[in-house]
Design a protein around this motif. Structure first.
Motif, PDB file in Angstrom:
ATOM      1  N   UNK B   3      41.751   4.547  14.888  1.00 26.71           N
ATOM      2  CA  UNK B   3      43.068   4.292  14.249  1.00 26.71           C
ATOM      3  C   UNK B   3      42.400   2.281  14.663  1.00 26.71           C
ATOM      4  N   UNK B   4      43.865   1.769  14.114  1.00 25.79           N
ATOM      5  CA  UNK B   4      44.064   0.158  14.608  1.00 25.79           C
ATOM      6  C   UNK B   4      43.511   0.187  16.232  1.00 25.79           C
ATOM      7  N   UNK B   5      42.495  -0.951  16.534  1.00 23.90           N
ATOM      8  CA  UNK B   5      42.183  -1.115  17.768  1.00 23.90           C
ATOM      9  C   UNK B   5      42.324  -2.969  18.727  1.00 23.90           C
ATOM     10  N   UNK B   6      43.483  -2.841  18.881  1.00 25.82           N
ATOM     11  CA  UNK B   6      44.211  -3.897  19.392  1.00 25.82           C
ATOM     12  C   UNK B   6      43.470  -4.680  21.360  1.00 25.82           C
ATOM     13  N   UNK B   7      42.379  -5.635  21.268  1.00 27.66           N
ATOM     14  CA  UNK B   7      42.734  -6.368  22.531  1.00 27.66           C
ATOM     15  C   UNK B   7      42.591  -7.334  22.978  1.00 27.66           C
ATOM     16  N   UNK B   8      43.194  -8.295  24.019  1.00 34.40           N
ATOM     17  CA  UNK B   8      43.448  -7.442  24.906  1.00 34.40           C
ATOM     18  C   UNK B   8      45.161  -6.647  25.106  1.00 34.40           C
ATOM     19  N   UNK B   9      45.800  -5.487  26.191  1.00 30.70           N
ATOM     20  CA  UNK B   9      46.916  -4.981  25.862  1.00 30.70           C
ATOM     21  C   UNK B   9      48.053  -6.210  26.106  1.00 30.70           C
ATOM     22  N   UNK B  10      47.914  -7.191  27.110  1.00 32.45           N
ATOM     23  CA  UNK B  10      48.867  -7.846  27.579  1.00 32.45           C
ATOM     24  C   UNK B  10      47.830  -9.233  27.766  1.00 32.45           C
ATOM     25  N   UNK B  11      48.123 -10.249  27.649  1.00 31.87           N
ATOM     26  CA  UNK B  11      47.901 -11.540  28.165  1.00 31.87           C
ATOM     27  C   UNK B  11      48.796 -12.681  28.946  1.00 31.87           C
ATOM     28  N   UNK B  12      49.001 -13.148  29.986  1.00 30.46           N
ATOM     29  CA  UNK B  12      49.105 -14.336  30.450  1.00 30.46           C
ATOM     30  C   UNK B  12      49.247 -16.035  30.150  1.00 30.46           C
ATOM     31  N   UNK B  24      40.136  -4.105  16.045  1.00 25.93           N
ATOM     32  CA  UNK B  24      38.839  -3.963  14.789  1.00 25.93           C
ATOM     33  C   UNK B  24      40.185  -2.661  14.462  1.00 25.93           C
ATOM     34  N   UNK B  25      40.024  -2.940  12.698  1.00 23.23           N
ATOM     35  CA  UNK B  25      41.102  -2.695  11.463  1.00 23.23           C
ATOM     36  C   UNK B  25      40.449  -0.528  11.334  1.00 23.23           C
ATOM     37  N   UNK B  26      40.843   0.206  10.479  1.00 25.03           N
ATOM     38  CA  UNK B  26      40.779   1.818  10.594  1.00 25.03           C
ATOM     39  C   UNK B  26      39.310   1.777   9.647  1.00 25.03           C
ATOM     40  N   UNK B  27      38.976   2.932  10.283  1.00 19.18           N
ATOM     41  CA  UNK B  27      37.887   2.967   9.570  1.00 19.18           C
ATOM     42  C   UNK B  27      38.219   3.711   8.128  1.00 19.18           C
ATOM     43  N   UNK B  28      36.687   2.869   8.157  1.00 20.39           N
ATOM     44  CA  UNK B  28      37.403   2.952   5.904  1.00 20.39           C
ATOM     45  C   UNK B  28      37.956   1.468   5.828  1.00 20.39           C
ATOM     46  N   UNK B  29      38.634   0.967   6.449  1.00 20.72           N
ATOM     47  CA  UNK B  29      39.168  -0.430   6.052  1.00 20.72           C
ATOM     48  C   UNK B  29      38.915  -1.662   5.494  1.00 20.72           C
ATOM     49  N   UNK B  30      38.934  -2.388   4.652  1.00 30.44           N
ATOM     50  CA  UNK B  30      38.797  -4.036   4.783  1.00 30.44           C
ATOM     51  C   UNK B  30      39.274  -5.123   5.157  1.00 30.44           C
ATOM     52  N   UNK B  31      40.873  -4.790   5.064  1.00 25.72           N
ATOM     53  CA  UNK B  31      41.848  -5.899   5.063  1.00 25.72           C
ATOM     54  C   UNK B  31      42.216  -5.751   6.244  1.00 25.72           C
ATOM     55  N   UNK B  32      42.722  -7.344   6.452  1.00 23.87           N
ATOM     56  CA  UNK B  32      43.140  -6.771   8.375  1.00 23.87           C
ATOM     57  C   UNK B  32      44.310  -7.836   8.458  1.00 23.87           C
ATOM     58  N   UNK B  33      45.582  -8.076   8.504  1.00 23.82           N
ATOM     59  CA  UNK B  33      47.106  -8.664   8.430  1.00 23.82           C
ATOM     60  C   UNK B  33      47.830  -8.811   9.947  1.00 23.82           C
ATOM     61  N   UNK B  74      38.645  -8.852  13.525  1.00 21.45           N
ATOM     62  CA  UNK B  74      39.913  -9.582  12.745  1.00 21.45           C
ATOM     63  C   UNK B  74      39.795 -10.341  14.295  1.00 21.45           C
ATOM     64  N   UNK B  75      39.799 -11.746  14.883  1.00 19.18           N
ATOM     65  CA  UNK B  75      40.459 -13.131  15.532  1.00 19.18           C
ATOM     66  C   UNK B  75      41.780 -13.354  15.690  1.00 19.18           C
ATOM     67  N   UNK B  76      42.468 -14.020  16.487  1.00 16.56           N
ATOM     68  CA  UNK B  76      44.046 -14.626  15.852  1.00 16.56           C
ATOM     69  C   UNK B  76      43.656 -15.227  17.455  1.00 16.56           C
ATOM     70  N   UNK B  77      44.163 -16.895  16.723  1.00 13.97           N
ATOM     71  CA  UNK B  77      43.411 -17.817  17.584  1.00 13.97           C
ATOM     72  C   UNK B  77      44.187 -18.826  17.658  1.00 13.97           C
ATOM     73  N   UNK B  78      45.808 -19.018  19.029  1.00 10.98           N
ATOM     74  CA  UNK B  78      46.494 -19.856  18.262  1.00 10.98           C
ATOM     75  C   UNK B  78      46.201 -20.760  19.571  1.00 10.98           C
TER      76      UNK B  78
END
Lengths: 113, 115
Positions: B3-12, B24-33, B74-78
């Motif tokens: 399925x959809x995986x994200x890293x890290x799980x926690x961050x301070x 990382x999106x679910x296998x076969x998916x091409x769009x990330x929100x 995908x990456x999200x930067x803040x």
């Protein structure tokens, strides 16, 4: 996306059926109704989606009246593990995969022993 | 099928720092929100990526930016983190040309705490 209104919280007991009604008075012709379930510190999980009448899967049923201005999510014989927040969303189901999802506050369901 | 995986799980992090979250999106998916969920509230849409471009954006400042790679991850930067950026950050994947009844599938999220 159409605005939705649902109860803030509901309590139930193990083994009972839980029905959560969502109002969406300005639903558009192309809009589908989608429900998500979310446990604390986890991502929302897709439960069910429908357009009209009744939809049933292994987890829940979704009842949609003819005017489609409301919908009811039915969870049969709930268990303690069904305690979660349930979100009702309305939008173009065909394009929902490519559109932003607009979440309201959801309904907090507490299942008691 | 992952399925959809994200890293890290926690961050301070501390105020003013920068953070990068990954999805990382679910296998076969091409769009990330990406969505931000503050405590006790529903998820709020940040932006969406398809074909390595930002396609839609919610009401978030430019401090929030993203990227999509050729493998659809995908990456999200803040940047310049604020205390108010403390939240659960959710990634959702989908198929842009999905048929009827398809929707978005969420990852477990990254819990960000800004001190």
């Amino acid at each position: 996306l159409a605005k939705t209104t649902q109860p803030i919280s509901m309590d139930s007991y193990e083994g009972q059926e839980v029905n959560i009604t969502c109002s969406h008075n300005n639903i558009a012709t192309n809009d589908y109704i989608t429900w998500y379930q979310q446990f604390p510190s986890q991502g929302p999980r897709f439960i069910i989606q429908g357009y009209k009448t009744k939809v049933t899967n292994e987890v829940a049923s979704l009842f949609i009246p003819a005017d489609r201005k409301s919908s009811t999510l039915s969870l049969p014989r709930v268990s303690l593990s069904d305690t979660a927040v349930y979100y009702c969303l309305v939008g173009d189901g065909i394009k929902a995969a490519g559109n932003k999802l607009t979440f309201g506050g959801g309904t907090r369901v507490l299942v008691k022993p | 099928d992952a399925g959809v995986t994200q890293s890290p799980t926690h961050l301070i992090k501390t105020r003013g720092q920068q953070v990068t979250l990954r999805c990382s999106p679910k296998s076969g998916h091409d769009t990330v929100s990406w969505y931000q969920q503050a405590l006790g509230q529903g998820p709020q849409f940040i932006f969406q990526y398809y074909e390595e471009e930002e396609r839609q954006r919610g009401n978030f400042p430019d401090r929030f930016s993203g990227h999509q790679f050729p493998n659809y991850s995908s990456e999200l930067n803040v940047n310049a983190l604020l205390l108010g950026d403390s939240a659960l950050y959710l990634c959702a994947s989908s198929l842009a040309m999905a048929g009827q009844g398809e929707t978005q599938y969420f990852g477990p999220g990254t819990r960000l705490l800004v001190l």
